[in-house]
Design a protein around this motif. Structure first.
Motif, PDB file in Angstrom:
ATOM      1  N   ARG A 141      41.438  33.962  45.166  1.00 55.93           N
ATOM      2  CA  ARG A 141      42.091  34.768  43.915  1.00 55.93           C
ATOM      3  C   ARG A 141      41.290  36.058  43.768  1.00 55.93           C
ATOM      4  NH1 ARG A 141      43.207  31.036  39.076  1.00 55.93           N
ATOM      5  NH2 ARG A 141      40.800  30.663  39.352  1.00 55.93           N
ATOM      6  N   ARG A 142      42.055  36.993  44.058  1.00 55.43           N
ATOM      7  CA  ARG A 142      41.585  38.208  43.675  1.00 55.43           C
ATOM      8  C   ARG A 142      42.150  39.140  42.571  1.00 55.43           C
ATOM      9  NH1 ARG A 142      38.316  36.277  46.272  1.00 55.43           N
ATOM     10  NH2 ARG A 142      37.560  36.791  48.248  1.00 55.43           N
ATOM     11  N   GLU A 143      42.871  38.511  41.602  1.00 55.61           N
ATOM     12  CA  GLU A 143      43.283  38.924  40.479  1.00 55.61           C
ATOM     13  C   GLU A 143      42.379  38.591  39.359  1.00 55.61           C
ATOM     14  OE1 GLU A 143      46.920  36.916  39.542  1.00 55.61           O
ATOM     15  OE2 GLU A 143      45.966  34.770  40.069  1.00 55.61           O
ATOM     16  N   SER A 144      42.649  39.638  38.235  1.00 58.66           N
ATOM     17  CA  SER A 144      41.778  39.436  37.035  1.00 58.66           C
ATOM     18  C   SER A 144      41.957  38.002  36.364  1.00 58.66           C
ATOM     19  CB  SER A 144      42.372  40.538  36.022  1.00 58.66           C
ATOM     20  OG  SER A 144      43.659  40.287  35.583  1.00 58.66           O
ATOM     21  N   ALA A 145      41.187  37.593  35.529  1.00 58.92           N
ATOM     22  CA  ALA A 145      41.240  36.405  34.687  1.00 58.92           C
ATOM     23  C   ALA A 145      42.609  36.456  33.786  1.00 58.92           C
ATOM     24  CB  ALA A 145      40.007  36.351  33.822  1.00 58.92           C
ATOM     25  N   SER A 146      42.663  37.631  33.309  1.00 55.08           N
ATOM     26  CA  SER A 146      44.134  37.941  32.316  1.00 55.08           C
ATOM     27  C   SER A 146      45.470  37.646  33.222  1.00 55.08           C
ATOM     28  CB  SER A 146      44.008  39.440  31.913  1.00 55.08           C
ATOM     29  OG  SER A 146      42.995  39.602  30.945  1.00 55.08           O
ATOM     30  N   ASP A 147      45.567  38.099  34.439  1.00 50.59           N
ATOM     31  CA  ASP A 147      46.553  37.855  35.520  1.00 50.59           C
ATOM     32  C   ASP A 147      46.504  36.390  35.805  1.00 50.59           C
ATOM     33  OD1 ASP A 147      47.190  40.462  35.144  1.00 50.59           O
ATOM     34  OD2 ASP A 147      46.328  41.175  37.093  1.00 50.59           O
ATOM     35  N   ALA A 148      45.468  35.688  35.902  1.00 49.59           N
ATOM     36  CA  ALA A 148      45.562  34.357  36.251  1.00 49.59           C
ATOM     37  C   ALA A 148      45.965  33.543  35.214  1.00 49.59           C
ATOM     38  CB  ALA A 148      43.861  33.900  36.821  1.00 49.59           C
ATOM     39  N   VAL A 149      45.741  33.880  34.168  1.00 49.58           N
ATOM     40  CA  VAL A 149      46.197  33.093  32.860  1.00 49.58           C
ATOM     41  C   VAL A 149      47.549  32.833  32.860  1.00 49.58           C
ATOM     42  CG1 VAL A 149      46.169  32.858  30.546  1.00 49.58           C
ATOM     43  CG2 VAL A 149      44.037  33.259  31.537  1.00 49.58           C
ATOM     44  N   ASP A 150      48.402  34.116  33.126  1.00 50.09           N
ATOM     45  CA  ASP A 150      49.546  34.154  33.219  1.00 50.09           C
ATOM     46  C   ASP A 150      50.390  33.099  33.911  1.00 50.09           C
ATOM     47  OD1 ASP A 150      50.043  36.220  31.246  1.00 50.09           O
ATOM     48  OD2 ASP A 150      49.730  37.722  32.927  1.00 50.09           O
ATOM     49  N   SER A 151      49.795  32.711  35.302  1.00 55.15           N
ATOM     50  CA  SER A 151      50.355  32.173  36.246  1.00 55.15           C
ATOM     51  C   SER A 151      49.985  30.298  36.214  1.00 55.15           C
ATOM     52  CB  SER A 151      50.099  32.303  37.689  1.00 55.15           C
ATOM     53  OG  SER A 151      48.761  32.554  37.915  1.00 55.15           O
ATOM     54  N   MET A 152      48.923  30.214  35.375  1.00 56.97           N
ATOM     55  CA  MET A 152      48.568  28.927  35.023  1.00 56.97           C
ATOM     56  C   MET A 152      49.371  28.041  34.354  1.00 56.97           C
ATOM     57  SD  MET A 152      44.558  29.399  34.157  1.00 56.97           S
ATOM     58  CE  MET A 152      43.311  30.019  35.618  1.00 56.97           C
ATOM     59  N   GLN A 153      49.371  26.633  34.752  1.00 57.41           N
ATOM     60  CA  GLN A 153      50.203  25.716  34.003  1.00 57.41           C
ATOM     61  C   GLN A 153      49.166  24.901  32.960  1.00 57.41           C
ATOM     62  OE1 GLN A 153      53.561  24.887  34.666  1.00 57.41           O
ATOM     63  NE2 GLN A 153      53.208  26.661  36.104  1.00 57.41           N
ATOM     64  N   GLN A 154      49.796  24.627  31.791  1.00 55.46           N
ATOM     65  CA  GLN A 154      48.905  23.716  30.853  1.00 55.46           C
ATOM     66  C   GLN A 154      48.365  22.579  31.313  1.00 55.46           C
ATOM     67  OE1 GLN A 154      50.834  21.624  27.302  1.00 55.46           O
ATOM     68  NE2 GLN A 154      49.665  23.253  26.074  1.00 55.46           N
ATOM     69  N   PRO A 155      47.159  22.381  31.300  1.00 55.80           N
ATOM     70  CA  PRO A 155      46.429  21.269  31.781  1.00 55.80           C
ATOM     71  C   PRO A 155      47.141  19.996  31.117  1.00 55.80           C
ATOM     72  CG  PRO A 155      44.911  22.772  30.923  1.00 55.80           C
ATOM     73  CD  PRO A 155      46.113  23.314  30.698  1.00 55.80           C
ATOM     74  N   SER A 156      47.125  18.876  31.740  1.00 52.84           N
ATOM     75  CA  SER A 156      47.893  17.598  31.431  1.00 52.84           C
ATOM     76  C   SER A 156      46.903  16.911  30.492  1.00 52.84           C
ATOM     77  CB  SER A 156      48.079  16.689  32.515  1.00 52.84           C
ATOM     78  OG  SER A 156      46.998  16.464  33.456  1.00 52.84           O
ATOM     79  N   SER A 157      45.611  17.112  30.236  1.00 55.57           N
ATOM     80  CA  SER A 157      44.836  16.207  29.461  1.00 55.57           C
ATOM     81  C   SER A 157      43.887  17.159  28.336  1.00 55.57           C
ATOM     82  CB  SER A 157      43.773  15.517  30.213  1.00 55.57           C
ATOM     83  OG  SER A 157      43.087  16.307  31.280  1.00 55.57           O
ATOM     84  N   ILE A 158      44.669  17.904  27.691  1.00 56.31           N
ATOM     85  CA  ILE A 158      43.991  18.636  26.750  1.00 56.31           C
ATOM     86  C   ILE A 158      43.461  17.738  25.512  1.00 56.31           C
ATOM     87  CG2 ILE A 158      44.558  20.472  24.853  1.00 56.31           C
ATOM     88  CD1 ILE A 158      46.393  21.800  26.698  1.00 56.31           C
ATOM     89  N   GLY A 159      42.452  17.847  25.094  1.00 54.01           N
ATOM     90  CA  GLY A 159      41.700  17.119  23.926  1.00 54.01           C
ATOM     91  C   GLY A 159      41.787  17.916  22.466  1.00 54.01           C
ATOM     92  N   PRO A 160      41.415  17.449  21.681  1.00 54.18           N
ATOM     93  CA  PRO A 160      41.428  17.910  20.110  1.00 54.18           C
ATOM     94  C   PRO A 160      40.267  19.112  20.141  1.00 54.18           C
ATOM     95  CG  PRO A 160      40.319  15.884  20.108  1.00 54.18           C
ATOM     96  CD  PRO A 160      40.721  16.115  21.381  1.00 54.18           C
ATOM     97  N   ARG A 161      40.736  20.156  19.594  1.00 53.26           N
ATOM     98  CA  ARG A 161      39.812  21.071  19.053  1.00 53.26           C
ATOM     99  C   ARG A 161      38.674  20.728  18.304  1.00 53.26           C
ATOM    100  NH1 ARG A 161      40.917  25.743  14.675  1.00 53.26           N
ATOM    101  NH2 ARG A 161      38.846  27.045  15.252  1.00 53.26           N
TER     102      ARG A 161
END
Length: 461
Positions: A141-161
């Motif tokens: 990966r050579r893109e910025s973190a902002s660009d990487a966020v665009d292409s990421m899928q939502q994780p399957s095991s999100i916990g409570p805030r």
């Protein structure tokens, strides 16, 4: 006369023994240099470097190996620099701990389970995001973190805030947030608020410079070491892919001693708290803020002891997950050595046990398969052959598929990630699965041969 002589000899021996004990007690403890050389040898590290600093600069240092002066990859030590960068932006009024992430980074909404997650939640790992190295640690990966966020899928095991859950994804988002409020210049912001004030200007933040300057790390491999090409993730400067020499790391730690502030910390549930990219823990009666960092082939450690005006930094170019506890104990030992002069033995490596179990099971399966072939095949009915063959395929297939899917999931990554972090375990894992496959094939073939024997005898009769 004989009694007198014997008594004299006894007294003499007691005096010699007492003198020996006094000399042993008076012997100076091992120096930092001697300890570092010993620890490097114990973990099989080609190079290791340690510095003790105070808020004014270097107090003591020691190193072992030819690459002790080369850049090391800092791993998750990078997180505390990301948090310090955010605090610098707060000082200038550009960001706040309470800033809602999606207000600054709207493209992150699909990743977060709660739209009210704040920057402070990211910094303290209370966003609910899971740790997933199949999403982070992408060396291509050579893109910025902002660009990487665009292409990421939502994780399957999100916990409570609100509940501590360590995840490098949090700090990838921290990097993206900084990029958004600084027009995309995370590295420049970090230099302005952290690296330049610390005098750690040699810290590597450019991917091309990283590739050119950082040598291969080393991972354990069946009792030896093998080199691993340590790649860089451009979206990972905030969570793990800064690099620099032990001098750079020491200068940062010296600066941070005087600029730690009073971080807001959350309870981890494991006897520590976490705030501003650092764990907070009582060690030998001292308030210590620390964090370790690891990528395949590299391990680093920073501990800040503000009450003593001391900081410890350590870096070594050997690390694999199977020896994580053993390597991590070196950092803890340096800390206790500085605090009270004590150091304990390193825990035993788990590698022999884990590799022994995997390869032992493979050997048993292959031996059983070979013995079954040599023993020959009895006659089987059509129903018996089918049932036996289908059962073997179902059980063997379930074991193989379950292992291929389940083991990486339990390890928190993919098979390719397993190869980077623990190549010897990965080889042993595939050998075991091959043995399962061979055993399954042997059972199926023997079932078919048994049925053919029965048919042949029936035809002859």
């Amino acid at each position: 006369m004989t009694v007198v002589r014997r008594g004299f000899l006894v007294v003499l021996l007691l005096l010699v023994a007492a003198g020996s004990t006094m000399l042993a007690d008076a012997a100076p403890p091992p120096s930092l240099q001697q300890q570092v050389e010993r620890w490097a040898s114990d973990i099989g590290a080609p190079s290791m470097a340690v510095q003790i600093v105070d808020s004014e600069g270097l107090v003591d240092d020691a190193s072992s190996g030819p690459e002790a002066g080369a850049p090391f990859v800092w791993g998750s030590v990078s997180k505390q620099l990301a948090a310090a960068t955010v605090r610098g932006l707060e000082t200038d009024g550009l960001l706040r701990d309470a800033t809602v992430v999606v207000d600054v980074l709207p493209q992150a909404e699909h990743l977060l389970g709660d739209p009210q997650v704040t920057v402070g939640d990211l910094i303290r790992h209370t966003s609910g995001l899971p740790h997933d190295v199949s999403v982070t640690d992408d060396w291509t990966r050579r893109e910025s973190a902002s660009d990487a966020v665009d292409s990421m899928q939502q994780p399957s095991s999100i916990g409570p805030r609100g509940t501590f859950r360590y995840s490098s994804l949090n700090y990838l988002l921290v990097q993206a947030v900084v990029e958004q409020v600084t027009a995309g210049q995370y590295a420049e912001a970090m230099r302005r608020y952290v690296l330049d004030p610390a005098g750690a200007s040699g810290t590597i933040t450019d991917p091309d410079a990283y590739t050119a300057a950082v040598p291969d790390g080393h991972v354990p491999f069946f009792g030896t070491s093998r080199s691993v090409d340590v790649g860089v993730d451009s979206a990972g400067l905030g969570y793990g892919y800064l690099a620099g020499t032990i001098d750079d790391l020491g200068r940062y730690a010296s600066w941070r001693l005087g600029n730690l502030g009073d971080p807001v910390a959350t309870d981890t549930g494991h006897g520590t708290a976490y705030g501003d990219g650092l764990y907070n823990e009582d060690i030998e009666g001292h308030d210590v803020w620390w964090h370790s960092g690891a990528v395949p082939g590299y391990y680093t450690y920073v501990a800040l002891v503000p009450g003593e005006d001391r900081a410890i930094v350590l870096a070594t170019n050997r690390y694999g997950e199977i020896e994580a506890e053993r390597v991590a104990s070196v950092g803890r030992n340096v800390t206790t050595l500085v605090l009270d002069g004590s150091a304990s033995d390193l825990p035993s490596s788990m590698a022999p046990a884990v590799l022994g179990v995997l390869l032992g099971l493979a050997t048993v399966l292959l031996a059983a398969s070979g013995w079954s072939v040599v023993r020959g095949t009895g006659e089987r009915s059509a129903v018996g052959a089918i049932v036996r063959g289908v059962a073997a395929v179902v059980v063997g297939g379930a074991v193989i598929v379950g292992a291929v899917i389940g083991v990486p999931a339990l390890a928190g990554g993919t098979l390719s990630a397993m190869w980077l972090w623990a190549p010897d375990v990965t080889v042993a894992f595939w050998v075991l699965l091959a043995a399962v496959f061979v055993a399954t094939v042997v059972v199926v073939i023997k079932s078919a041969v048994g049925y053919r024997k029965l048919r042949s005898r029936t035809a002859e009769g």
